[in-house]
Write an enzyme that holds these catalytic residues in place. Structure first.
Site, mmCIF file in Angstrom:
data_model
loop_
_atom_site.group_PDB
_atom_site.id
_atom_site.type_symbol
_atom_site.label_atom_id
_atom_site.label_comp_id
_atom_site.label_asym_id
_atom_site.label_seq_id
_atom_site.Cartn_x
_atom_site.Cartn_y
_atom_site.Cartn_z
ATOM 1 N N LYS A 150 0.838 -1.206 0.000
ATOM 2 C CA LYS A 150 0.000 0.000 0.000
ATOM 3 C C LYS A 150 0.869 1.251 0.000
ATOM 4 O O LYS A 150 0.543 2.250 -0.645
ATOM 5 C CB LYS A 150 -0.911 -0.009 1.238
ATOM 6 C CG LYS A 150 -1.724 1.274 1.460
ATOM 7 C CD LYS A 150 -2.479 1.204 2.782
ATOM 8 C CE LYS A 150 -3.135 2.529 3.142
ATOM 9 N NZ LYS A 150 -4.420 2.720 2.457
ATOM 10 N N HIS A 288 -6.546 -31.119 -35.209
ATOM 11 C CA HIS A 288 -7.483 -30.133 -34.683
ATOM 12 C C HIS A 288 -8.338 -30.731 -33.567
ATOM 13 O O HIS A 288 -9.562 -30.625 -33.568
ATOM 14 C CB HIS A 288 -8.352 -29.568 -35.796
ATOM 15 C CG HIS A 288 -7.561 -29.035 -36.957
ATOM 16 N ND1 HIS A 288 -6.507 -28.157 -36.802
ATOM 17 C CD2 HIS A 288 -7.668 -29.272 -38.288
ATOM 18 C CE1 HIS A 288 -5.997 -27.872 -37.996
ATOM 19 N NE2 HIS A 288 -6.671 -28.538 -38.904
#
Length: 424
Positions: A150, A288
């Site tokens: 922070k 595929h």
């Protein structure tokens, strides 16, 4: 919304004079601390971390000397104190903050080095109890990480041994200072880490409290590190990346970098072949994601030729996956046409050298079976995700046959039983 004070712009370079080190994973800790000490950084530490540093001959200030309070409750409370968090959260460009530190005898802390209790590892053990789980929930660590992150305008935070060299090298090159860009990047990593940690804890409680009638959690989240950037996605104009830990399941031994479509095909191939992990030598050929040939036989070469005979056109440029160490005879058979990817759990002597003669052929070693992946099956659907449990691996034929029900008058022949099992 909380109002923001009109404060001076922080300096880009911030000095690191005092560092607080409190880690579970002590990998690289001593070397990093030595580099900090060589830069005249005061080392503050707790418990086992302080002990490791002292044993290495480094001077250490115990956190209890800052807090004037001993560690209590078996170490559950040691850093949760204003003398720690005041030193982390004070804004160096705010005269009121600095006056408060002076009034209460608190000194700023410029670097926090913290990694957390291994919660995910602890709760993944067989038979884990709530008692074990809660003892592995870190409280002080996340609080310090979040406080430092922070206040990244002034404070740096290291949450992984992977950060150590980067930080020490910049400190050594910049007269003991770290840039704003570095502090901000470290803060980003820190919040990513605490977010993953909190999510793991929440997921544990969700699993433990799910109602018996619903095996799926009320909320579902995915948080994975980037494993690698990809050249593009399904099409060249789409950006793409691979996230997670694919190295657990396979490694690439040769060939160009795997593409987005390659990785989808590879996953399908590995999931298919794992259905035959306990079967005779088996070969599958995919294009595929769809199998255009699959066969089991007494040898891999025979299985390959039977699989290829199913469709002699589609295998060109496809993927071949096998369930045994790939032998040279099968490798020669595969080499008769162009195959983009060859996958095997291992390779007999001379096979890799032979296959590597084609520079564009990708060679993959399977490290472990896909059934070791406990993550759910996730697919995109418009507006959200479809999530389901993974389909379990089909048991060997002789184990599963008792669950099959014949609904015709004629019973299958023995060969038909085996063909049905193979097809299923």
């Amino acid at each position: 919304m909380i109002s923001v004070k009109n404060l001076p712009t922080p300096e880009d370079k911030q000095p690191v004079r005092r560092a607080l080190l409190s880690v579970f994973d002590k990998t690289g800790l001593v070397d990093f601390a030595r580099r900090l000490h060589a830069l005249n950084v005061t080392l503050i530490s707790t418990g086992g971390t302080a002990r490791s540093l002292r044993e290495a001959g480094l001077p250490v200030t115990d956190v209890s000397e800052l807090t004037h309070f001993p560690e209590i409750l078996d170490g559950r409370v040691k850093t949760l104190h204003p003398n720690v968090h005041g030193g982390l959260l004070a804004r160096r460009n705010d005269s009121e903050d600095m006056a408060a530190l002076s009034e209460h005898g608190i000194e700023p802390i410029d670097l926090v080095v913290v990694n957390l209790y291994p919660f995910s590892k602890a709760v993944s053990q067989e038979g884990v109890t709530d008692a074990v789980a809660i003892e592995n929930i870190d409280m002080g660590g996340p609080a310090m990480i979040r406080a430092a992150a922070k206040n990244f305008f002034f404070v740096a935070v290291a949450t992984s041994p992977d950060d150590y060299d980067e930080i020490a090298t910049e400190l050594e090159a910049s007269d003991g200072t770290l840039s704003m860009a570095t502090r901000r990047q470290l803060a980003h990593r820190a919040f990513e880490r605490t977010a993953r940690y909190d999510r793991a804890v929440a997921d544990y409680f969700a699993r433990a409290t799910q109602e018996s009638g619903d095996r799926m959690p009320e909320t579902f989240s995915i948080h994975l590190p980037k494993a690698q950037s990809l050249r593009y996605g399904e099409n060249p104009h789409q950006a793409a990346a691979l996230y997670g830990d694919p190295d657990r399941f396979f490694e690439q031994l040769h060939g160009k970098e795997l593409s987005f479509n390659n990785l989808i095909d590879l996953s399908a191939a590995l999931q298919l072949i794992d259905e035959f992990a306990d079967a005779d030598p088996t070969v599958a050929i995919l294009k595929h994601t769809n199998p255009c040939g699959a066969a089991s036989s007494k040898t891999l070469e025979d299985a390959y030729r039977a699989a290829f005979a199913t469709d002699t056109q589609s295998p060109f440029g496809g993927i071949i996956v096998v369930n045994r160490a790939l032998d040279l005879a099968t490798a020669h058979a595969i080499d008769e046409i162009f195959t983009e990817i060859v996958i095997a759990p291992d390779f007999e002597d001379g096979v890799l050298e032979f296959l590597k003669q084609k520079k564009n052929r990708r060679i993959i070693r399977q490290r472990q079976q896909t059934r070791a992946d406990k993550n759910p099956d996730v697919r995109y659907a418009l507006g959200g995700l479809l999530v389901q449990e993974r389909d379990p691996v089909i048991p060997p034929f002789e184990q599963g046959r008792s669950n099959w029900k014949v609904v015709t008058e004629r019973q299958p022949t023995e060969q038909e039983w085996h063909d049905l099992d193979f097809a299923w």
